[in-house]
Write a protein that holds these residues in place. Structure first.
Motif, PDB file in Angstrom:
ATOM      1  N   ALA A  41       0.837  -1.210   0.000  1.00  0.00           N
ATOM      2  CA  ALA A  41       0.000   0.000   0.000  1.00  0.00           C
ATOM      3  C   ALA A  41       0.868   1.254   0.000  1.00  0.00           C
ATOM      4  O   ALA A  41       0.542   2.252  -0.664  1.00  0.00           O
ATOM      5  CB  ALA A  41      -0.928  -0.011   1.219  1.00  0.00           C
ATOM      6  N   LEU A  42       1.978   1.236   0.722  1.00  0.00           N
ATOM      7  CA  LEU A  42       2.881   2.383   0.731  1.00  0.00           C
ATOM      8  C   LEU A  42       3.491   2.601  -0.659  1.00  0.00           C
ATOM      9  O   LEU A  42       3.563   3.734  -1.152  1.00  0.00           O
ATOM     10  CB  LEU A  42       3.987   2.173   1.763  1.00  0.00           C
ATOM     11  CG  LEU A  42       3.556   2.143   3.232  1.00  0.00           C
ATOM     12  CD1 LEU A  42       4.740   1.765   4.125  1.00  0.00           C
ATOM     13  CD2 LEU A  42       2.964   3.477   3.676  1.00  0.00           C
ATOM     14  N   LEU A  43       3.925   1.524  -1.288  1.00  0.00           N
ATOM     15  CA  LEU A  43       4.491   1.644  -2.640  1.00  0.00           C
ATOM     16  C   LEU A  43       3.453   2.152  -3.631  1.00  0.00           C
ATOM     17  O   LEU A  43       3.755   2.979  -4.508  1.00  0.00           O
ATOM     18  CB  LEU A  43       5.052   0.297  -3.087  1.00  0.00           C
ATOM     19  CG  LEU A  43       6.415  -0.083  -2.499  1.00  0.00           C
ATOM     20  CD1 LEU A  43       6.683  -1.569  -2.667  1.00  0.00           C
ATOM     21  CD2 LEU A  43       7.525   0.731  -3.143  1.00  0.00           C
ATOM     22  N   GLU A  44       2.241   1.665  -3.511  1.00  0.00           N
ATOM     23  CA  GLU A  44       1.179   2.115  -4.418  1.00  0.00           C
ATOM     24  C   GLU A  44       0.870   3.593  -4.216  1.00  0.00           C
ATOM     25  O   GLU A  44       0.605   4.326  -5.186  1.00  0.00           O
ATOM     26  CB  GLU A  44      -0.071   1.256  -4.202  1.00  0.00           C
ATOM     27  CG  GLU A  44       0.092  -0.175  -4.719  1.00  0.00           C
ATOM     28  CD  GLU A  44      -0.993  -1.116  -4.220  1.00  0.00           C
ATOM     29  OE1 GLU A  44      -1.747  -0.714  -3.307  1.00  0.00           O
ATOM     30  OE2 GLU A  44      -1.069  -2.248  -4.729  1.00  0.00           O
ATOM     31  N   ALA A  45       0.908   4.063  -2.976  1.00  0.00           N
ATOM     32  CA  ALA A  45       0.650   5.478  -2.704  1.00  0.00           C
ATOM     33  C   ALA A  45       1.756   6.359  -3.289  1.00  0.00           C
ATOM     34  O   ALA A  45       1.482   7.451  -3.801  1.00  0.00           O
ATOM     35  CB  ALA A  45       0.528   5.701  -1.198  1.00  0.00           C
ATOM     36  N   ARG A  46       2.983   5.899  -3.217  1.00  0.00           N
ATOM     37  CA  ARG A  46       4.076   6.677  -3.805  1.00  0.00           C
ATOM     38  C   ARG A  46       3.915   6.781  -5.326  1.00  0.00           C
ATOM     39  O   ARG A  46       4.222   7.803  -5.931  1.00  0.00           O
ATOM     40  CB  ARG A  46       5.421   6.012  -3.486  1.00  0.00           C
ATOM     41  CG  ARG A  46       5.778   5.984  -2.018  1.00  0.00           C
ATOM     42  CD  ARG A  46       7.002   5.104  -1.758  1.00  0.00           C
ATOM     43  NE  ARG A  46       7.050   4.643  -0.380  1.00  0.00           N
ATOM     44  CZ  ARG A  46       7.797   3.652   0.067  1.00  0.00           C
ATOM     45  NH1 ARG A  46       8.579   2.981  -0.783  1.00  0.00           N
ATOM     46  NH2 ARG A  46       7.775   3.307   1.339  1.00  0.00           N
ATOM     47  N   ALA A  47       3.436   5.699  -5.942  1.00  0.00           N
ATOM     48  CA  ALA A  47       3.332   5.656  -7.397  1.00  0.00           C
ATOM     49  C   ALA A  47       2.307   6.636  -7.951  1.00  0.00           C
ATOM     50  O   ALA A  47       2.393   7.015  -9.122  1.00  0.00           O
ATOM     51  CB  ALA A  47       2.998   4.237  -7.852  1.00  0.00           C
ATOM     52  N   VAL A  48       1.336   7.043  -7.153  1.00  0.00           N
ATOM     53  CA  VAL A  48       0.294   7.952  -7.649  1.00  0.00           C
ATOM     54  C   VAL A  48       0.440   9.364  -7.100  1.00  0.00           C
ATOM     55  O   VAL A  48      -0.347  10.244  -7.438  1.00  0.00           O
ATOM     56  CB  VAL A  48      -1.111   7.405  -7.315  1.00  0.00           C
ATOM     57  CG1 VAL A  48      -1.332   6.064  -7.991  1.00  0.00           C
ATOM     58  CG2 VAL A  48      -1.332   7.287  -5.807  1.00  0.00           C
ATOM     59  N   HIS A  49       1.431   9.612  -6.267  1.00  0.00           N
ATOM     60  CA  HIS A  49       1.617  10.940  -5.687  1.00  0.00           C
ATOM     61  C   HIS A  49       2.470  11.796  -6.622  1.00  0.00           C
ATOM     62  O   HIS A  49       3.389  11.295  -7.269  1.00  0.00           O
ATOM     63  CB  HIS A  49       2.286  10.825  -4.318  1.00  0.00           C
ATOM     64  CG  HIS A  49       2.146  12.054  -3.476  1.00  0.00           C
ATOM     65  ND1 HIS A  49       2.907  13.184  -3.682  1.00  0.00           N
ATOM     66  CD2 HIS A  49       1.298  12.353  -2.446  1.00  0.00           C
ATOM     67  CE1 HIS A  49       2.557  14.110  -2.810  1.00  0.00           C
ATOM     68  NE2 HIS A  49       1.581  13.630  -2.049  1.00  0.00           N
ATOM     69  N   PRO A  50       2.195  13.104  -6.711  1.00  0.00           N
ATOM     70  CA  PRO A  50       2.983  13.958  -7.613  1.00  0.00           C
ATOM     71  C   PRO A  50       4.417  14.215  -7.158  1.00  0.00           C
ATOM     72  O   PRO A  50       5.238  14.690  -7.952  1.00  0.00           O
ATOM     73  CB  PRO A  50       2.181  15.271  -7.646  1.00  0.00           C
ATOM     74  CG  PRO A  50       1.378  15.270  -6.381  1.00  0.00           C
ATOM     75  CD  PRO A  50       1.039  13.826  -6.136  1.00  0.00           C
ATOM     76  N   ALA A  51       4.743  13.928  -5.907  1.00  0.00           N
ATOM     77  CA  ALA A  51       6.114  14.136  -5.445  1.00  0.00           C
ATOM     78  C   ALA A  51       7.081  13.235  -6.208  1.00  0.00           C
ATOM     79  O   ALA A  51       6.733  12.122  -6.614  1.00  0.00           O
ATOM     80  CB  ALA A  51       6.217  13.848  -3.950  1.00  0.00           C
ATOM     81  N   ARG A  52       8.297  13.703  -6.401  1.00  0.00           N
ATOM     82  CA  ARG A  52       9.344  12.883  -6.996  1.00  0.00           C
ATOM     83  C   ARG A  52       9.880  11.942  -5.919  1.00  0.00           C
ATOM     84  O   ARG A  52      10.374  12.390  -4.888  1.00  0.00           O
ATOM     85  CB  ARG A  52      10.484  13.753  -7.534  1.00  0.00           C
ATOM     86  CG  ARG A  52      10.123  14.538  -8.791  1.00  0.00           C
ATOM     87  CD  ARG A  52      11.296  15.380  -9.251  1.00  0.00           C
ATOM     88  NE  ARG A  52      11.534  16.519  -8.369  1.00  0.00           N
ATOM     89  CZ  ARG A  52      12.725  17.000  -8.038  1.00  0.00           C
ATOM     90  NH1 ARG A  52      13.822  16.392  -8.482  1.00  0.00           N
ATOM     91  NH2 ARG A  52      12.840  18.048  -7.255  1.00  0.00           N
TER      92      ARG A  52
END
Length: 314
Positions: free
Chosen positions: A131-142
């Motif tokens: 879930a953490l990896l998936e959240a990073r993948a859709v966030h605009p932050a680099r």
């Protein structure tokens, strides 16, 4: 350059040392004011956007290294909202974020984890990491997520490193090593300094869709081989090894959240678990510290204290 590290555990402390020794300014955001070698400490919570913003102003990158007790409910309560806060502030300030990551989210795919391996969690902890990896993948932050296996190194502690706590420390004390899963299944071990070097090198590779990278890691060795290696490094005869019965782990898990999670994670030790070299190695030339060198560094301060077991003990 200026860097912000959130958390001061086994990874954050090594990162602070490495960055400061390279001449960089290091800020560590942690919940207390205890000093961290090589860093300026700011007390605060990585889940508080005001604390983060104040600490991150002027930073060239953020290394998000906080952790929590080894329990899926605790991870769900403590980790996601703090990662969200870090990414929100990083996007606002246009600062890349680098995360250390485990193989947990890959489930049985941990037999050979590469940069494009699919997420397939097979345990409660694995579902949190996915879930953490998936959240990073859709966030605009680099962001960049640097995947490592079980850790060993100068800042490791027996309560946070399986290899140190269940193999190296018993060997040094002349005790039986109680091993997880199959003692003869190869299992990758990443050194904390190698992971930190990989995280630093990953800063320019961070992207809005998250870049997954593999930390340089030596060829996998079995727990039985690691036990013999540790004994040899200390000048001791091979120690006794025994396999922890799964039923015993299950019973221990009734009263211990950590044992409960180790029971769920035993699949990682029943079968081979390895990392496939990726861009950090093929493009940037990062290589893993040789296993023999890691053993030597661990054994050097302990060799004179290691005592030979008089009799095999369970």
């Amino acid at each position: 350059m200026r860097y912000l590290i959130t958390g001061a555990g086994q990874i954050g402390r090594q990162l602070a040392l490495d960055l400061s020794e390279a001449g960089h300014t290091v800020i560590v955001l942690r919940r207390n004011s205890a000093p961290v070698a090589g860093a300026h400490v700011r007390p605060g919570d990585a889940g508080d956007r005001d604390d983060l913003r104040a600490a991150a102003l002027g930073a060239d990158a953020i290394f998000h290294c906080i952790h929590a007790a080894y329990s899926a409910p605790v991870w769900r309560r403590e980790l996601p909202h703090r990662e969200q806060a870090v990414m929100d502030v990083a996007a606002e300030l246009d600062i890349p974020v680098v995360f250390p990551e485990s193989v947990y989210a890959y489930g049985l795919g941990a037999r050979a984890v590469g940069e494009h391996s699919p997420l397939a969690p097979a345990s409660p902890l694995g579902h949190v990491r996915a879930a953490l990896l998936e959240a990073r993948a859709v966030h605009p932050a680099r962001t960049a997520s640097v995947v490592a296996s079980d850790l060993i190194g100068p800042t490791a502690a027996a309560q946070t490193s399986v290899v140190l706590g269940m193999i190296f420390s018993p060997v040094a004390a002349g005790r039986t090593a109680w091993l997880l899963g199959d003692p003869d299944a190869p299992h990758a071990v990443t050194t904390i300094p190698d992971l930190c070097r990989a995280m630093i090198a990953s800063v320019p590779l961070a992207t809005p869709s998250d870049t997954r990278l593999i930390a340089p890691t030596p060829p996998a060795r079995s727990q039985r081989e690691m036990t013999a290696d540790a004994a040899a490094a200390l000048g001791l005869p091979p120690g006794r090894v025994l396999r922890i019965p799964p039923a015993l782990l299950a019973i221990a898990g009734l009263g211990s959240p950590m044992m409960r999670e180790m029971f769920h994670q035993r699949y990682l030790w029943k079968s081979p678990s390895e990392l496939v070299p990726g861009r950090l190695t093929t493009e940037l030339g990062l290589t893993a510290t040789p296993w023999e060198q890691t053993l030597s560094a661990w054994a050097r301060p302990r060799a004179s204290q290691a005592r030979r077991p008089r009799t095999a003990r369970a």
